[in-house]
Scaffold this active site. Sequence first.
Site, PDB file in Angstrom:
ATOM      1  N   ASN A 198      44.843  30.174  42.224  1.00 11.06           N
ATOM      2  CA  ASN A 198      46.170  29.655  41.795  1.00 11.06           C
ATOM      3  C   ASN A 198      47.156  28.744  42.155  1.00 11.06           C
ATOM      4  OD1 ASN A 198      47.716  33.013  42.447  1.00 11.06           O
ATOM      5  ND2 ASN A 198      45.844  32.717  43.815  1.00 11.06           N
TER       6      ASN A 198
ATOM      7  N   ASP B 252      54.052  37.202  56.462  1.00  5.28           N
ATOM      8  CA  ASP B 252      54.310  38.291  54.679  1.00  5.28           C
ATOM      9  C   ASP B 252      55.536  39.441  55.145  1.00  5.28           C
ATOM     10  OD1 ASP B 252      50.878  38.462  54.775  1.00  5.28           O
ATOM     11  OD2 ASP B 252      52.155  37.060  54.294  1.00  5.28           O
TER      12      ASP B 252
ATOM     13  N   ILE C 107      48.056  29.173  59.590  1.00  9.68           N
ATOM     14  CA  ILE C 107      49.238  29.227  59.934  1.00  9.68           C
ATOM     15  C   ILE C 107      50.418  28.038  60.106  1.00  9.68           C
ATOM     16  CG2 ILE C 107      50.188  30.183  62.241  1.00  9.68           C
ATOM     17  CD1 ILE C 107      48.486  32.201  61.690  1.00  9.68           C
TER      18      ILE C 107
ATOM     19  N   ALA D 183      47.814  39.607  38.085  1.00 10.33           N
ATOM     20  CA  ALA D 183      49.613  39.154  38.214  1.00 10.33           C
ATOM     21  C   ALA D 183      49.927  38.273  39.112  1.00 10.33           C
ATOM     22  CB  ALA D 183      48.836  40.504  39.915  1.00 10.33           C
ATOM     23  N   GLU D 184      48.788  37.907  39.825  1.00  8.33           N
ATOM     24  CA  GLU D 184      49.297  35.929  40.793  1.00  8.33           C
ATOM     25  C   GLU D 184      49.068  35.279  39.946  1.00  8.33           C
ATOM     26  OE1 GLU D 184      46.404  35.927  43.898  1.00  8.33           O
ATOM     27  OE2 GLU D 184      46.024  37.907  44.016  1.00  8.33           O
TER      28      GLU D 184
ATOM     29  N   GLU E 274      59.931  32.915  59.503  1.00  6.10           N
ATOM     30  CA  GLU E 274      58.996  32.903  61.525  1.00  6.10           C
ATOM     31  C   GLU E 274      57.308  34.060  61.239  1.00  6.10           C
ATOM     32  OE1 GLU E 274      62.567  30.738  60.926  1.00  6.10           O
ATOM     33  OE2 GLU E 274      62.165  32.258  60.894  1.00  6.10           O
TER      34      GLU E 274
ATOM     35  N   GLY F 104      41.070  27.921  44.899  1.00  3.29           N
ATOM     36  CA  GLY F 104      42.100  27.174  44.069  1.00  3.29           C
ATOM     37  C   GLY F 104      42.936  27.981  42.600  1.00  3.29           C
TER      38      GLY F 104
ATOM     39  N   HIS G 146      51.154  36.472  47.681  1.00  6.84           N
ATOM     40  CA  HIS G 146      50.236  38.128  48.644  1.00  6.84           C
ATOM     41  C   HIS G 146      49.984  38.585  47.826  1.00  6.84           C
ATOM     42  CE1 HIS G 146      48.912  40.408  52.192  1.00  6.84           C
ATOM     43  NE2 HIS G 146      49.317  40.985  51.403  1.00  6.84           N
TER      44      HIS G 146
HETATM   45  C1  GRF Z   1      43.859  34.941  46.456  1.00  7.80           C
HETATM   46  O1  GRF Z   1      43.743  36.848  46.279  1.00  7.80           O
HETATM   47  C2  GRF Z   1      45.563  35.053  46.619  1.00  7.80           C
HETATM   48  O2  GRF Z   1      46.634  36.079  46.821  1.00  7.80           O
HETATM   49  C3  GRF Z   1      45.217  34.537  48.376  1.00  7.80           C
HETATM   50  O3  GRF Z   1      43.982  33.470  48.344  1.00  7.80           O
HETATM   51  C4  GRF Z   1      43.046  34.357  47.086  1.00  7.80           C
HETATM   52  C5  GRF Z   1      42.184  32.837  47.097  1.00  7.80           C
HETATM   53  O4  GRF Z   1      43.430  32.334  46.198  1.00  7.80           O
HETATM   54  N1  GRF Z   1      46.316  34.566  49.162  1.00  7.80           N
HETATM   55  P1  GRF Z   1      42.875  30.923  45.366  1.00  7.80           P
HETATM   56  O5  GRF Z   1      41.924  31.674  43.902  1.00  7.80           O
HETATM   57  O6  GRF Z   1      42.212  30.003  46.365  1.00  7.80           O
HETATM   58  O7  GRF Z   1      44.309  30.860  44.885  1.00  7.80           O
END
Ligand code: GRF
Length: 208
Positions: free
Chosen positions: A14, A151, A93, A180-181, A148, A12, A110
């Site tokens: 992000n 990515d 999914i 980045a993220e 659908e 978590g 991503h």
């Molecule tokens: C990150 O690399 C994100 O880009 C990918 O999952 C990884 C963990 O993300 N989708 P987080 O720390 O759970 O946000």
Amino acid sequence: MLKLAVMVSGGGTNLQALIDQIEQNKLLDVKIEVVISNNKNAYAIERAKLHGIAAETISKKDYETFDKFSEAFLKMVDSYKVDLIVLAGCLMIIPENIVVNYKNRIINIHPSLIPSFCGDGFYGLKVHEAALARGVKITGATVHFVDEGTDTGPIILQKSVAIEEGDTAEILQRRVMEQAEWEILPEAVQLIAENRVVVENNLVHIKK
Ligand code: GRF
């Protein structure tokens, strides 16, 4: 006010970036209504609870059929009356009924520069392992709308990150997250909150 449902599966970080920017008034007119995970042990759920955000878990394992799971999942999301679904480190999914009902209202982060190192099987560390194996000199992250496919939705924002000598997948993952993220995900949410993101012919235009 842009209301979010944030879908998570793991640590978590992000989600934390979104929480921090909202609490620091850097991300304006945005509210996280609910965090939803397929993994009840995900630390992301703990992060939500620590910040007084509603947290739900749902897993297709708890339903007899995928259709019953999809129905329950859509009902759960609809109950929070959100404007945008954010997949943040989400390995679930997303059922087609949600993708259809929330067309161009689901975004995903991503950890590569799509169309490189994405699609089925490219998630988490695997993405960075593939980038290192190919020997690319730059990688990065992408925020895109979810359609659908895997990515394959329209790209909203991207940010590049240099690969350095001696990088391991773990070191690279951390750098891509930090540089980045954790930047472009809140930035994309802010642009959407300001109604500046337009999709035409499957291409994203950011209005000034
Ligand atoms: C990150 O690399 C994100 O880009 C990918 O999952 C990884 C963990 O993300 N989708 P987080 O720390 O759970 O946000």
